[in-house]
Every structure is written in structure tokens, then in C-alpha cells.
Design a protein around this motif. Structure first.
Motif, PDB file in Angstrom:
ATOM      1  N   ARG A  18     -65.527  -8.764  57.528  1.00  7.05           N
ATOM      2  CA  ARG A  18     -64.666  -8.827  56.343  1.00  7.05           C
ATOM      3  C   ARG A  18     -63.735  -7.627  56.445  1.00  7.05           C
ATOM      4  NH1 ARG A  18     -66.213  -9.789  50.805  1.00  7.05           N
ATOM      5  NH2 ARG A  18     -66.282  -7.543  50.741  1.00  7.05           N
ATOM      6  N   VAL A  19     -62.437  -7.872  56.216  1.00  7.43           N
ATOM      7  CA  VAL A  19     -61.433  -6.826  56.385  1.00  7.43           C
ATOM      8  C   VAL A  19     -60.495  -6.832  55.179  1.00  7.43           C
ATOM      9  CG1 VAL A  19     -59.519  -6.023  57.827  1.00  7.43           C
ATOM     10  CG2 VAL A  19     -61.521  -7.060  58.895  1.00  7.43           C
ATOM     11  N   ARG A  20     -60.192  -5.630  54.695  1.00  8.27           N
ATOM     12  CA  ARG A  20     -59.204  -5.489  53.623  1.00  8.27           C
ATOM     13  C   ARG A  20     -58.055  -4.634  54.136  1.00  8.27           C
ATOM     14  NH1 ARG A  20     -57.493  -2.163  49.362  1.00  8.27           N
ATOM     15  NH2 ARG A  20     -58.825  -0.462  50.044  1.00  8.27           N
ATOM     16  N   LEU A  21     -56.843  -5.190  54.080  1.00  9.68           N
ATOM     17  CA  LEU A  21     -55.653  -4.445  54.470  1.00  9.68           C
ATOM     18  C   LEU A  21     -55.305  -3.489  53.338  1.00  9.68           C
ATOM     19  CD1 LEU A  21     -53.501  -7.397  55.833  1.00  9.68           C
ATOM     20  CD2 LEU A  21     -55.236  -6.053  57.011  1.00  9.68           C
ATOM     21  N   LEU A  22     -55.095  -2.227  53.674  1.00  7.25           N
ATOM     22  CA  LEU A  22     -54.781  -1.231  52.653  1.00  7.25           C
ATOM     23  C   LEU A  22     -53.366  -1.431  52.111  1.00  7.25           C
ATOM     24  CD1 LEU A  22     -56.274   2.007  54.257  1.00  7.25           C
ATOM     25  CD2 LEU A  22     -57.374   0.380  52.718  1.00  7.25           C
ATOM     26  N   ARG A  23     -53.203  -1.144  50.821  1.00  3.79           N
ATOM     27  CA  ARG A  23     -51.880  -1.184  50.201  1.00  3.79           C
ATOM     28  C   ARG A  23     -51.057  -0.007  50.726  1.00  3.79           C
ATOM     29  NH1 ARG A  23     -55.334  -1.040  45.826  1.00  3.79           N
ATOM     30  NH2 ARG A  23     -54.462   0.998  45.344  1.00  3.79           N
ATOM     31  N   PRO A  24     -49.728  -0.102  50.679  1.00  2.00           N
ATOM     32  CA  PRO A  24     -48.901   1.028  51.116  1.00  2.00           C
ATOM     33  C   PRO A  24     -49.234   2.329  50.387  1.00  2.00           C
ATOM     34  CG  PRO A  24     -47.557  -0.929  50.941  1.00  2.00           C
ATOM     35  CD  PRO A  24     -48.917  -1.281  50.377  1.00  2.00           C
ATOM     36  N   ASP A  25     -49.576   2.262  49.088  1.00  2.00           N
ATOM     37  CA  ASP A  25     -49.893   3.497  48.359  1.00  2.00           C
ATOM     38  C   ASP A  25     -51.247   4.086  48.763  1.00  2.00           C
ATOM     39  OD1 ASP A  25     -51.063   1.246  46.927  1.00  2.00           O
ATOM     40  OD2 ASP A  25     -51.507   2.638  45.296  1.00  2.00           O
ATOM     41  N   GLU A  26     -52.048   3.326  49.537  1.00  2.00           N
ATOM     42  CA  GLU A  26     -53.324   3.828  50.059  1.00  2.00           C
ATOM     43  C   GLU A  26     -53.163   4.321  51.503  1.00  2.00           C
ATOM     44  OE1 GLU A  26     -56.926   1.248  48.446  1.00  2.00           O
ATOM     45  OE2 GLU A  26     -55.357  -0.024  49.313  1.00  2.00           O
ATOM     46  N   GLY A  27     -51.948   4.257  52.030  1.00  2.00           N
ATOM     47  CA  GLY A  27     -51.696   4.653  53.416  1.00  2.00           C
ATOM     48  C   GLY A  27     -51.525   3.474  54.350  1.00  2.00           C
ATOM     49  N   GLY A  28     -51.601   2.256  53.815  1.00  2.09           N
ATOM     50  CA  GLY A  28     -51.415   1.060  54.632  1.00  2.09           C
ATOM     51  C   GLY A  28     -49.968   0.881  55.060  1.00  2.09           C
ATOM     52  N   ARG A  29     -49.738  -0.176  55.774  1.00  2.86           N
ATOM     53  CA  ARG A  29     -48.405  -0.455  56.302  1.00  2.86           C
ATOM     54  C   ARG A  29     -47.393  -0.746  55.200  1.00  2.86           C
ATOM     55  NH1 ARG A  29     -48.067  -2.772  61.661  1.00  2.86           N
ATOM     56  NH2 ARG A  29     -46.298  -3.890  60.824  1.00  2.86           N
ATOM     57  N   GLN A  30     -46.160  -0.285  55.408  1.00  2.00           N
ATOM     58  CA  GLN A  30     -45.062  -0.654  54.513  1.00  2.00           C
ATOM     59  C   GLN A  30     -44.619  -2.088  54.813  1.00  2.00           C
ATOM     60  OE1 GLN A  30     -43.826   1.302  51.987  1.00  2.00           O
ATOM     61  NE2 GLN A  30     -45.458   2.726  52.519  1.00  2.00           N
ATOM     62  N   LEU A  31     -44.511  -2.406  56.097  1.00  2.00           N
ATOM     63  CA  LEU A  31     -44.167  -3.753  56.542  1.00  2.00           C
ATOM     64  C   LEU A  31     -45.486  -4.477  56.791  1.00  2.00           C
ATOM     65  CD1 LEU A  31     -41.962  -5.736  57.360  1.00  2.00           C
ATOM     66  CD2 LEU A  31     -42.057  -4.785  59.657  1.00  2.00           C
ATOM     67  N   PRO A  72     -46.619 -12.686  55.167  1.00  2.00           N
ATOM     68  CA  PRO A  72     -47.563 -11.861  55.917  1.00  2.00           C
ATOM     69  C   PRO A  72     -48.971 -12.067  55.378  1.00  2.00           C
ATOM     70  CG  PRO A  72     -46.494 -10.524  54.255  1.00  2.00           C
ATOM     71  CD  PRO A  72     -45.895 -11.913  54.147  1.00  2.00           C
ATOM     72  N   LEU A  73     -49.942 -11.403  56.006  1.00  2.00           N
ATOM     73  CA  LEU A  73     -51.318 -11.456  55.518  1.00  2.00           C
ATOM     74  C   LEU A  73     -51.394 -10.779  54.149  1.00  2.00           C
ATOM     75  CD1 LEU A  73     -53.194 -10.489  58.793  1.00  2.00           C
ATOM     76  CD2 LEU A  73     -53.216 -12.728  57.690  1.00  2.00           C
ATOM     77  N   PRO A  74     -52.267 -11.259  53.264  1.00  2.00           N
ATOM     78  CA  PRO A  74     -52.365 -10.636  51.935  1.00  2.00           C
ATOM     79  C   PRO A  74     -53.001  -9.251  51.994  1.00  2.00           C
ATOM     80  CG  PRO A  74     -53.976 -12.402  52.169  1.00  2.00           C
ATOM     81  CD  PRO A  74     -53.141 -12.411  53.412  1.00  2.00           C
ATOM     82  N   VAL A  75     -52.519  -8.374  51.149  1.00  2.00           N
ATOM     83  CA  VAL A  75     -53.003  -6.999  51.055  1.00  2.00           C
ATOM     84  C   VAL A  75     -53.969  -6.888  49.888  1.00  2.00           C
ATOM     85  CG1 VAL A  75     -52.272  -4.621  50.585  1.00  2.00           C
ATOM     86  CG2 VAL A  75     -50.919  -6.076  52.081  1.00  2.00           C
ATOM     87  N   ASP A  76     -54.930  -5.976  50.010  1.00  2.00           N
ATOM     88  CA  ASP A  76     -55.877  -5.663  48.947  1.00  2.00           C
ATOM     89  C   ASP A  76     -56.737  -6.871  48.572  1.00  2.00           C
ATOM     90  OD1 ASP A  76     -57.073  -3.743  47.379  1.00  2.00           O
ATOM     91  OD2 ASP A  76     -55.773  -4.110  45.657  1.00  2.00           O
ATOM     92  N   LYS A  77     -57.047  -7.701  49.552  1.00  2.00           N
ATOM     93  CA  LYS A  77     -57.904  -8.874  49.373  1.00  2.00           C
ATOM     94  C   LYS A  77     -58.809  -8.926  50.595  1.00  2.00           C
ATOM     95  CE  LYS A  77     -57.512 -13.877  49.492  1.00  2.00           C
ATOM     96  NZ  LYS A  77     -56.618 -15.004  49.646  1.00  2.00           N
ATOM     97  N   TRP A  78     -60.089  -9.257  50.429  1.00  2.00           N
ATOM     98  CA  TRP A  78     -61.005  -9.320  51.569  1.00  2.00           C
ATOM     99  C   TRP A  78     -60.721 -10.570  52.386  1.00  2.00           C
ATOM    100  CZ3 TRP A  78     -63.539  -5.321  53.293  1.00  2.00           C
ATOM    101  CH2 TRP A  78     -63.799  -4.269  52.418  1.00  2.00           C
ATOM    102  N   LEU A  79     -60.451 -10.368  53.671  1.00  2.00           N
ATOM    103  CA  LEU A  79     -60.171 -11.443  54.621  1.00  2.00           C
ATOM    104  C   LEU A  79     -61.324 -11.548  55.610  1.00  2.00           C
ATOM    105  CD1 LEU A  79     -56.501 -10.414  55.446  1.00  2.00           C
ATOM    106  CD2 LEU A  79     -57.232 -12.174  53.822  1.00  2.00           C
ATOM    107  N   HIS A  80     -61.453 -12.687  56.243  1.00  2.00           N
ATOM    108  CA  HIS A  80     -62.468 -12.899  57.277  1.00  2.00           C
ATOM    109  C   HIS A  80     -61.783 -12.836  58.637  1.00  2.00           C
ATOM    110  CE1 HIS A  80     -65.603 -14.198  54.445  1.00  2.00           C
ATOM    111  NE2 HIS A  80     -64.567 -14.547  53.728  1.00  2.00           N
TER     112      HIS A  80
END
Length: 129
Positions: A18-31, A72-80
């Protein structure tokens, strides 16, 4: 199942996560990324962060098993994700470190862009032909 997002589509998966993409304000990608992005992998407990090169994760719909095609892939949501380790030497190095519950990060350089947890070992630990 093969994925259109893999460089080596016939290479079997080693584990699922399970993977969660970080939001830009958490240091995740801007794009925001699309499926098939190439990231480095690091264990959450490693300080300082040590990253390892891996194959692309294949993000998928757990109900159908099909690769996600949303852009793009959704951010701040748990993905498989299905993950494969390409090199045999890397598989033997990581096998004792990976089990269900292992926490990890996906990184771009020294920046953490996603967090994850191993949910199931699939091919890891089994010899490859």
C-alpha cells in the motif's frame, strides 16, 4: 499479470504494498506522477535515508487487478502496488528485510515523495528460472 507500465513486463512481482503519494505541502512532487514512474526505495527505519534502485511500481485496482490508468495518480490516498526487484543479488539482499508490515519510502534523490507498507510477499524468496 503483466503491466503496460513495466520496462520488463514478464518479470514476476516480488511483493505487494500500500502506497500513499505525499502532497506537495508534505514534500511530495509538485508535478503529480503517472503509473510507471521510476523511484528509488528506502526503508523507513533507515536514518540517514539510504535508497536503493528498483523497478517501477505498478499501481493497480485491487478489485480488478488492472493497472491504474488515471492521469495523474491520486495524492493523499492509499494505492495498491505490485513491485518487482530486477537483480538477483538485490533480491537476496532485501529478502531478509522485507515482510508484511515493513514500512518504506519512495524517493527522488534525498527527497521522500511517497510512503508505503508491504502487504504481501508474492515472488520474493522463490528462486527465479
Amino acid at each position: 499479470m503483466t503491466s503496460p507500465y513495466r520496462l520488463y513486463p514478464d518479470h514476476p512481482d516480488d511483493f505487494e504494498a500500500r502506497v500513499r503519494l505525499l502532497r506537495p505541502d508534505e514534500g511530495g512532487r509538485q508535478l503529480l506522477p503517472c503509473n510507471g514512474i521510476r523511484w528509488d526505495f528506502g526503508y523507513a527505519q533507515d536514518r540517514p535515508l539510504i535508497s536503493y534502485m528498483w523497478l517501477h511500481p505498478d499501481f493497480y485496482d485491487p478489485e480488478t487487478g488492472n493497472s491504474l490508468q488515471e492521469l495523474p495518480l491520486p495524492v493523499d490516498k492509499w494505492l495498491h502496488a505490485r513491485v518487482a526487484i530486477l537483480l538477483a543479488a538485490a533480491r537476496s539482499f532485501h529478502r531478509p528485510k522485507l515482510w508484511p508490515g515493513t514500512s518504506f519510502h519512495y524517493c527522488e534523490g534525498s527527497r521522500i515523495v511517497a510512503e508505503g507498507t508491504v502487504t504481501r510477499l508474492t515472488g520474493l524468496g522463490q528462486p527465479r528460472p
